[in-house]
Design a protein around this motif. Structure first.
Motif, PDB file in Angstrom:
ATOM      1  N   PHE A   1      -1.728 -35.349  -5.720  1.00 45.72           N
ATOM      2  CA  PHE A   1      -3.112 -35.302  -6.218  1.00 45.72           C
ATOM      3  C   PHE A   1      -3.977 -34.491  -5.259  1.00 45.72           C
ATOM      4  O   PHE A   1      -4.523 -33.443  -5.613  1.00 45.72           O
ATOM      5  N   LEU A   2      -4.064 -34.920  -4.022  1.00 47.11           N
ATOM      6  CA  LEU A   2      -4.885 -34.171  -3.046  1.00 47.11           C
ATOM      7  C   LEU A   2      -4.248 -32.814  -2.784  1.00 47.11           C
ATOM      8  O   LEU A   2      -4.958 -31.793  -2.724  1.00 47.11           O
ATOM      9  N   GLY A   3      -2.932 -32.786  -2.691  1.00 50.19           N
ATOM     10  CA  GLY A   3      -2.241 -31.541  -2.361  1.00 50.19           C
ATOM     11  C   GLY A   3      -2.510 -30.424  -3.350  1.00 50.19           C
ATOM     12  O   GLY A   3      -2.749 -29.271  -2.967  1.00 50.19           O
TER      13      GLY A   3
ATOM     14  N   PHE B   1       5.445 -27.465   0.494  1.00 48.58           N
ATOM     15  CA  PHE B   1       6.689 -28.188   0.772  1.00 48.58           C
ATOM     16  C   PHE B   1       6.518 -29.594   0.210  1.00 48.58           C
ATOM     17  O   PHE B   1       5.570 -30.310   0.548  1.00 48.58           O
ATOM     18  N   ASP B   2       7.421 -29.959  -0.692  1.00 50.63           N
ATOM     19  CA  ASP B   2       7.306 -31.295  -1.301  1.00 50.63           C
ATOM     20  C   ASP B   2       8.680 -31.715  -1.822  1.00 50.63           C
ATOM     21  O   ASP B   2       9.519 -30.872  -2.139  1.00 50.63           O
ATOM     22  N   ILE B   3       8.846 -33.029  -1.926  1.00 50.82           N
ATOM     23  CA  ILE B   3      10.133 -33.543  -2.440  1.00 50.82           C
ATOM     24  C   ILE B   3      10.171 -33.460  -3.964  1.00 50.82           C
ATOM     25  O   ILE B   3      11.228 -33.603  -4.577  1.00 50.82           O
TER      26      ILE B   3
ATOM     27  N   TYR C   1       2.021 -52.412   4.491  1.00 46.54           N
ATOM     28  CA  TYR C   1       2.902 -51.487   5.219  1.00 46.54           C
ATOM     29  C   TYR C   1       2.357 -50.061   5.188  1.00 46.54           C
ATOM     30  O   TYR C   1       2.541 -49.275   6.118  1.00 46.54           O
ATOM     31  N   TYR C   2       1.680 -49.737   4.098  1.00 48.38           N
ATOM     32  CA  TYR C   2       1.092 -48.395   3.997  1.00 48.38           C
ATOM     33  C   TYR C   2       0.148 -48.164   5.170  1.00 48.38           C
ATOM     34  O   TYR C   2       0.286 -47.189   5.921  1.00 48.38           O
ATOM     35  N   THR C   3      -0.791 -49.098   5.352  1.00 48.79           N
ATOM     36  CA  THR C   3      -1.788 -48.954   6.427  1.00 48.79           C
ATOM     37  C   THR C   3      -1.109 -48.977   7.793  1.00 48.79           C
ATOM     38  O   THR C   3      -1.422 -48.185   8.680  1.00 48.79           O
TER      39      THR C   3
END
Ligand SMILES: NC(=O)C1=CN([C@@H]2O[C@H](COP(=O)(O)OP(=O)(O)OC[C@H]3O[C@@H](n4cnc5c(N)ncnc54)[C@H](O)[C@@H]3O)[C@@H](O)[C@H]2O)C=CC1
Ligand SMILES: CC(C)CCC[C@@H](C)[C@H]1CC[C@H]2C3=C(CC[C@]12C)[C@@]1(C)CCC(=O)C[C@@H]1CC3
Length: 348
Positions: free
Chosen positions: A22-24, A41-43, A145-147
């Protein structure tokens, strides 16, 4: 690719890690518009463009990264697993171990500038933050876990700043990014409304929160890249980038919902009750996980975000890079609602 890099001028060549997101995608569009030559570069590959050189790979694999970084001046690292994935191993692998691979690859490829997309949530522990500065300590007890891994990620990038070897790093901390093609705010909000879960306001509805329009976030990143150099105030530092217009959380939600013809929430539920119900539900779903995977709408993190104050000062970004939002909140909400015709409530 080398021809394109030369055409743009060495200083305006860049790679966006996470550029399919989204941001990318918004980052890529604005960089191209400013005359940058852009690698992605992205998966995942989620768009086609003959103006972009695309490298498909896992950022945890340094050898896969190197071809995408060679010859570029700036790397924007905005990749992360989605916060809703709640997968501890994945978060650690990508946000912590993977970011170390990004740093090593940048050093090996001779990249001079690394701009990380961090998050204002790295200081959020579920209690009120009012006009918080970047001097607030990292959350000692991150809610998810994200934070937890965004904190580790930011620490790695900022400590990698190495002016003696011409390697400069900085971190941008946006908060509550929204806008066209956002995968996790408006779609989840509409999904909750469509399933009848948006009847209650959590708390008294007066908690001010920062929501940041995606084009303002991109603007902050590009300003940072252009101001990041030896001796600049950005080196090794983090900067909040917001719309600088904190708004009551439930006023924002209601404006998005009514803009898409849904009824806004009107009843109130006490914050503590909502939080402990969400905590109980998360524990129950964790017990059931070996048997069935159920995604909760109201996670403890989301309830904490919905029921507390969390807005941040971006004075440091104003001073160090001359940041100011380029799209106002009113205009941003109007553009966002306009961009989701498919999410509008069907008229009976
Ligand atoms: N959405 C928000 O409200 C906020 C987001 N952020 C940060 O902004 C950044 C971008 O977020 P969004 O655009 O919303 O997320 P997104 O999920 O739309 O984009 C993330 C991108 O990273 C890529 N990615 C994930 N793992 C990868 C790997 N191992 N190798 C290569 N690419 C990988 C994904 O394929 C995706 O294209 C993230 O770092 C996030 O932590 C910070 C504050 C708020
Ligand atoms: C179901 C309702 C209580 C809330 C619906 C909207 C939420 C899905 C979003 C409201 C605030 C958003 C937010 C993020 C994700 C989506 C929301 C919870 C982040 C956690 C995304 C990643 C970050 O770095 C911080 C964001 C804070 C705000």
């Amino acid at each position: 690719m080398a021809t394109r890099l030369r055409a743009a001028g060495a200083g305006r060549s860049c790679t966006v890690i996470g550029g399919s997101g989204f941001l990318g995608q918004h980052m890529v569009e604005q960089l191209l518009a400013k005359g940058y030559s852009v690698n992605v570069f992205d998966i995942h590959k989620r768009f086609e463009s003959d103006q972009v050189t695309f490298f498909l790979g896992d950022l945890c694999d340094k050898e896969a990264l190197l071809p995408a970084l060679r010859g570029v001046a700036v790397v924007f690292h905005c990749a992360s697993p989605a916060p809703a994935s709640d997968n501890r191993e994945l978060f650690y692998r990508v946000n912590f171990t993977g970011t170390k691979a990004v740093i090593e690859a940048c050093r090996e490829a001779g990249v001079q500038k690394l701009v990380l997309t961090s998050s204002a949530s790295v200081v959020f522990e579920g209690t009120d933050i009012k006009n918080g500065s970047e001097d607030l300590p990292y959350a000692q007890k991150p809610i998810d876990y994200y934070t937890e891994t965004k904190i580790l990620q930011e620490k790695e990038v900022l400590s990698a700043n190495d002016p003696d070897n011409n390697f400069f790093t900085t971190a941008i901390r946006p908060h509550g990014i929204f806008g066209p093609r956002d995968p996790q705010l408006v779609p989840i909000l509409v999904q909750a409304a469509r399933s009848g879960k948006m009847k209650f306001i959590i708390g008294d509805g007066k908690n001010l929160v920062d929501f940041t329009y995606v084009e303002n976030v991109v603007h902050g990143h590009i300003l940072a890249a252009e101001k990041l150099h030896k001796g600049s105030a950005l080196c090794g530092k983090a900067f909040h980038i917001t719309n600088d217009e904190p708004i009551p959380f439930w006023t924002f939600m209601s404006r998005i919902l009514t803009g898409l013809d849904y009824d806004p929430p009107k009843y109130h539920i006490p914050y503590w009750l909502a939080y402990y119900l969400a905590l109980l539900l998360s524990l129950l779903l964790a017990l059931l996980r070996p048997l069935v995977t159920i995604k909760a709408t109201f996670t403890p993190m989301r309830v904490a975000l919905a029921g507390t104050f969390h807005y941040y000062s971006c004075e440091r970004a104003k001073r160090a890079m001359g940041y100011s939002p380029v799209v106002s909140l009113d205009e941003a909400i109007a553009r966002t609602v306009q961009s989701y015709p498919g999410l509008r409530r069907a008229r009976a």
